[in-house]
Design a protein around this motif. Structure first.
Motif: not given
Length: 487
Positions: A317-330
């Motif tokens: 899901g797109r929410a999972d992708v956004r969550g992954a991008i958030g982790e990589l942003a950290k």
């Protein structure tokens, strides 16, 4: 309300609408590397600035911090959306941010649950936070400007007024805001990154302190005298005293109340790894794949990361992708999107990488101290094997610089696992991708910093001060005796 004394008043962010402003730790100084690669210390994805999502996030975070939502509580989108009068998308966005701040865990089987927070978690966080506070105090003493000093004194005046009217809750709030300003005055992007990462959990820890045992007004006066004189030693001593006071304030009865507030669900605080034997969550799986591609160079700096395309590629899901991008942003690898713009792979500045390298050395020294206090035979064997592997590679003469760096990172990972401190392990994992980027640009740098035999000797002999004493004997200064070389 209890939460009012815990959360510093928000700094003004000119890039964020005033109607959706939310409590933040600090503003990074102009030109310093942002925590998430954006222009400000938060740099969150654009959805976080949505008024409804921000309102739900603040409400849920406050309930978690003060214990209204205890550890193990399940967060279900529909009931929360109905109670708040918002969409499920807004609730999902808010919960995603709570996940990114390690206040909420997620798994395919159990859904979203509030992260359990135990006495052990409190001790782990306090150990690491104490060191970071001391470093921040030293750097603030060296780097503070006259404007910073004026800001400190405004907080001290506010504390004195609160003391006169006997407002203990306001004193705590002022103390928290002062601490955030100290970190801000360092101008140290990597240090602020760790501060932001731990911010919500630090508030959660503070909520279990006994207000009557704290005297922020006296602590602020100590800091003011140190900062005025630019006396780094006095500033560090003030930080030590205040953290000792906090330990006293978290007496047994308060910690016992903390234990009773947990339901026993969720992963351990600060350890984002899925439990052994379980499939990684989609967020972790996508983040791992993207991280590998970025570090290998398959995704170049500036390359967009469109949510829809990635969701189709990974069957998520797109929410999972956004969550992954958030982790990589950290981890500093990704710059989050804004509005209609997709997130992009970051081009990390050299000054930021060198700053995280220096901060990594500081965390490694702390890991040595902890590991030396609590070694096990099995862990010692693992550390010795990795140290020997690194030494054999170095003696062989034909190993590439990249291979030597990889061996040094293996020693580092084993050492942090041995520290027994989950928060320290989390911070080490968070900065490792930037260390790998540094290695890719300057191969052999990490290996050249290795003190594998000395580390092994310190841990095996349970001599936590060996590295610092050796550094002084060699004419170098110990980690806390010098400012980190971060621009």
């Amino acid at each position: 309300m209890v939460l009012d004394r815990l959360v510093p008043r928000p700094s003004v962010d000119p890039h964020r609408p005033t109607t959706t402003a939310e409590p933040r730790t600090t503003e990074l100084r102009r030109g310093s590397p942002g925590f998430l690669g954006g222009a400000s210390g938060r740099g969150d994805v654009s959805a976080y600035t949505d008024a409804a999502a921000s309102r739900v996030f603040r409400k849920l975070r406050g309930d978690i911090i003060i214990g209204t939502l205890p550890g193990g509580s399940r967060l279900i989108e529909l009931p929360i959306a109905r109670e708040a009068g918002v969409s499920r998308h807004a609730v999902r966005t808010a919960i995603r941010r709570l996940v990114s701040e390690r206040l909420v865990d997620e798994s395919s089987a159990q859904g979203w649950r509030v992260t359990s927070f135990t006495r052990s978690d409190a001790a782990d966080l306090a150990e690491v936070q104490s060191l970071l506070d001391r470093v921040a105090a030293r750097q603030a003493a060296h780097r503070r400007t006259s404007r910073d000093l004026a800001g400190f004194r405004r907080q001290i005046a506010a504390a004195e007024r609160a003391l006169q009217r006997g407002d203990d809750l306001d004193l705590i709030r002022i103390g928290g805001r002062f601490r955030a300003e100290v970190y801000g005055s360092t101008g140290n992007g990597p240090l602020l990154a760790l501060h932001d990462l731990l911010f919500s959990r630090s508030l959660r820890l503070l909520a279990f302190a006994d207000d009557a045992e704290l005297d922020p007004a006296r602590a602020l006066a100590d800091f003011d005298a140190a900062f005025t004189a630019r006396d780094a030693d006095a500033a560090e001593l003030a930080a030590r005293r205040f953290n000792a006071e906090l330990r006293t304030a978290r007496r047994v009865w308060a910690l016992r109340r903390l234990d009773e507030s947990n339901g026993g669900f969720g992963r351990e605080l600060g350890d984002p790894t899925a439990a052994a034997g379980t499939e990684p969550h989609a967020v972790e799986r996508i983040a791992a794949a993207l991280r590998a591609e970025i570090l290998s160079g398959a995704r170049a700096p500036g390359q967009p990361l469109p949510t829809r395309v990635l969701a189709e590629r990974y069957g998520a899901g797109r929410a999972d992708v956004r969550g992954a991008i958030g982790e990589l942003a950290k981890e500093g690898l990704v710059a989050p999107g804004s509005g209609q713009l997709s997130a992009r792979v970051r081009d990390i500045p050299e000054t930021e990488l060198s700053g995280f390298l220096d901060l990594g050395r500081l965390l490694d020294r702390l890991a040595v101290r902890f590991a030396a206090e609590r070694p096990t035979p099995e862990a010692l064997t693992g550390l010795e094997e990795r140290a020997q592997d690194a030494e054999r590679l170095a003696r062989r003469g034909d190993a590439s610089p990249a291979e030597l760096d990889e061996a040094a990172l293996a020693v580092r990972a084993q050492l942090h696992d041995m520290s027994g401190n989950r928060v320290l392990r989390e911070l080490a994992r968070t900065i490792e991708p930037r260390l790998r980027v540094f290695s890719a640009r300057s191969p052999g740098t990490l290996a050249s910093l290795g003190e594998h035999r000395l580390v092994l000797e310190a841990v095996a002999s349970r001599d936590s001060g060996l590295l610092d004493r050796r550094a002084r004997a060699d004419g170098a200064s110990a980690p806390l005796d010098r400012p980190l070389t971060v621009r």
